[in-house]
Design an enzyme around this catalytic site. Structure first.
Site, PDB file in Angstrom:
ATOM      1  N   ASP A  30      34.001 -28.686  23.416  1.00  0.00           N
ATOM      2  CA  ASP A  30      33.088 -29.448  24.271  1.00  0.00           C
ATOM      3  C   ASP A  30      33.519 -29.300  25.736  1.00  0.00           C
ATOM      4  O   ASP A  30      34.699 -29.314  26.057  1.00  0.00           O
ATOM      5  CB  ASP A  30      33.103 -30.925  23.847  1.00  0.00           C
ATOM      6  CG  ASP A  30      31.944 -31.714  24.431  1.00  0.00           C
ATOM      7  OD1 ASP A  30      31.052 -32.082  23.669  1.00  0.00           O
ATOM      8  OD2 ASP A  30      31.947 -31.954  25.657  1.00  0.00           O
ATOM      9  N   HIS A 100      24.143 -30.916  16.846  1.00  0.00           N
ATOM     10  CA  HIS A 100      25.555 -30.538  16.979  1.00  0.00           C
ATOM     11  C   HIS A 100      26.402 -31.631  16.371  1.00  0.00           C
ATOM     12  O   HIS A 100      26.159 -32.812  16.573  1.00  0.00           O
ATOM     13  CB  HIS A 100      25.932 -30.292  18.441  1.00  0.00           C
ATOM     14  CG  HIS A 100      25.448 -31.337  19.392  1.00  0.00           C
ATOM     15  ND1 HIS A 100      24.136 -31.398  19.822  1.00  0.00           N
ATOM     16  CD2 HIS A 100      26.085 -32.369  19.982  1.00  0.00           C
ATOM     17  CE1 HIS A 100      23.994 -32.419  20.642  1.00  0.00           C
ATOM     18  NE2 HIS A 100      25.160 -33.052  20.756  1.00  0.00           N
ATOM     19  N   LEU A 101      27.392 -31.186  15.632  1.00  0.00           N
ATOM     20  CA  LEU A 101      28.347 -32.094  15.011  1.00  0.00           C
ATOM     21  C   LEU A 101      29.578 -32.146  15.901  1.00  0.00           C
ATOM     22  O   LEU A 101      30.254 -31.139  16.094  1.00  0.00           O
ATOM     23  CB  LEU A 101      28.691 -31.553  13.619  1.00  0.00           C
ATOM     24  CG  LEU A 101      29.476 -32.453  12.681  1.00  0.00           C
ATOM     25  CD1 LEU A 101      28.694 -33.724  12.356  1.00  0.00           C
ATOM     26  CD2 LEU A 101      29.819 -31.698  11.399  1.00  0.00           C
TER      27      LEU A 101
HETATM   28  P1  DGP Z   1      25.400 -35.362  22.796  1.00  0.00           P
HETATM   29  O1  DGP Z   1      25.592 -36.418  23.841  1.00  0.00           O
HETATM   30  O2  DGP Z   1      25.701 -35.860  21.400  1.00  0.00           O
HETATM   31  O3  DGP Z   1      24.071 -34.670  22.900  1.00  0.00           O
HETATM   32  O4  DGP Z   1      26.523 -34.279  23.121  1.00  0.00           O
HETATM   33  C1  DGP Z   1      26.319 -33.165  23.940  1.00  0.00           C
HETATM   34  C2  DGP Z   1      27.671 -32.605  24.233  1.00  0.00           C
HETATM   35  O5  DGP Z   1      27.510 -31.275  24.691  1.00  0.00           O
HETATM   36  C3  DGP Z   1      28.450 -33.345  25.324  1.00  0.00           C
HETATM   37  O6  DGP Z   1      29.642 -33.867  24.752  1.00  0.00           O
HETATM   38  C4  DGP Z   1      28.752 -32.301  26.375  1.00  0.00           C
HETATM   39  C5  DGP Z   1      28.483 -30.999  25.661  1.00  0.00           C
HETATM   40  N1  DGP Z   1      27.929 -29.956  26.479  1.00  0.00           N
HETATM   41  C6  DGP Z   1      26.800 -30.009  27.214  1.00  0.00           C
HETATM   42  N2  DGP Z   1      26.567 -28.832  27.820  1.00  0.00           N
HETATM   43  C7  DGP Z   1      27.580 -28.016  27.424  1.00  0.00           C
HETATM   44  C8  DGP Z   1      27.889 -26.649  27.707  1.00  0.00           C
HETATM   45  O7  DGP Z   1      27.204 -25.935  28.441  1.00  0.00           O
HETATM   46  N3  DGP Z   1      29.020 -26.140  27.132  1.00  0.00           N
HETATM   47  C9  DGP Z   1      29.805 -26.896  26.309  1.00  0.00           C
HETATM   48  N4  DGP Z   1      30.879 -26.317  25.804  1.00  0.00           N
HETATM   49  N5  DGP Z   1      29.539 -28.170  26.023  1.00  0.00           N
HETATM   50  C10 DGP Z   1      28.432 -28.718  26.582  1.00  0.00           C
END
Ligand code: DGP
Length: 114
Positions: A30, A100-101
């Site tokens: 993340d 996403h998990l």
């Molecule tokens: P949610 O709030 O459950 O939809 O989680 C989305 C997650 O995705 C959040 O913890 C941050 C992560 N995230 C968003 N954009 C990106 C990205 O471009 N790359 C990565 N690695 N994570 C991302």
């Protein structure tokens, strides 16, 4: 989906710290980690929310959990314990509309979540 950030990570159009992939699922760290281990496991097939999962996707969703289990073992958090979370829709905090998990571990977890 052309405007989906996670589809772009799958396609290699934007970078991701990929830690696992097979034909069906991809996992990466993340961007904004909430624990020492914070990985996201996604299906390579675009599914927007839990509400959009179909019966045909049951095996795919199961594979997401098997990937989470492997990540937990690889990161040494399987035995101490870890949490998996999948938010559904904005009221639950979903910000990226490709399921996403979350796999979180490496620190003590409290309950209930906020
Ligand atoms: P949610 O709030 O459950 O939809 O989680 C989305 C997650 O995705 C959040 O913890 C941050 C992560 N995230 C968003 N954009 C990106 C990205 O471009 N790359 C990565 N690695 N994570 C991302």
């Amino acid at each position: 989906m052309t405007d989906c950030i996670f589809c772009k990570i799958i396609a290699g159009e934007i970078p991701g710290d990929i830690i696992y992939q097979d034909d069906d699922v991809l996992a990466f760290r993340d961007l904004n980690p909430q624990a020492p281990t914070h990985a996201l496991v996604i299906p390579k097939k675009h599914i927007s929310t839990i509400n959009d999962i179909q019966s045909d996707d049951a095996e795919l969703v199961g594979k997401m959990f098997l990937a989470a289990q492997k990540i937990a073992k690889d990161d040494g958090i399987a035995e101490p314990g870890y949490r998996t979370v999948m938010n559904c829709n904005s009221g639950a905090g979903q910000t990226v509309f490709h399921i996403h998990l979350h796999v979180l571990g490496g620190r003590a977890m409290s309950w209930p979540p906020g």
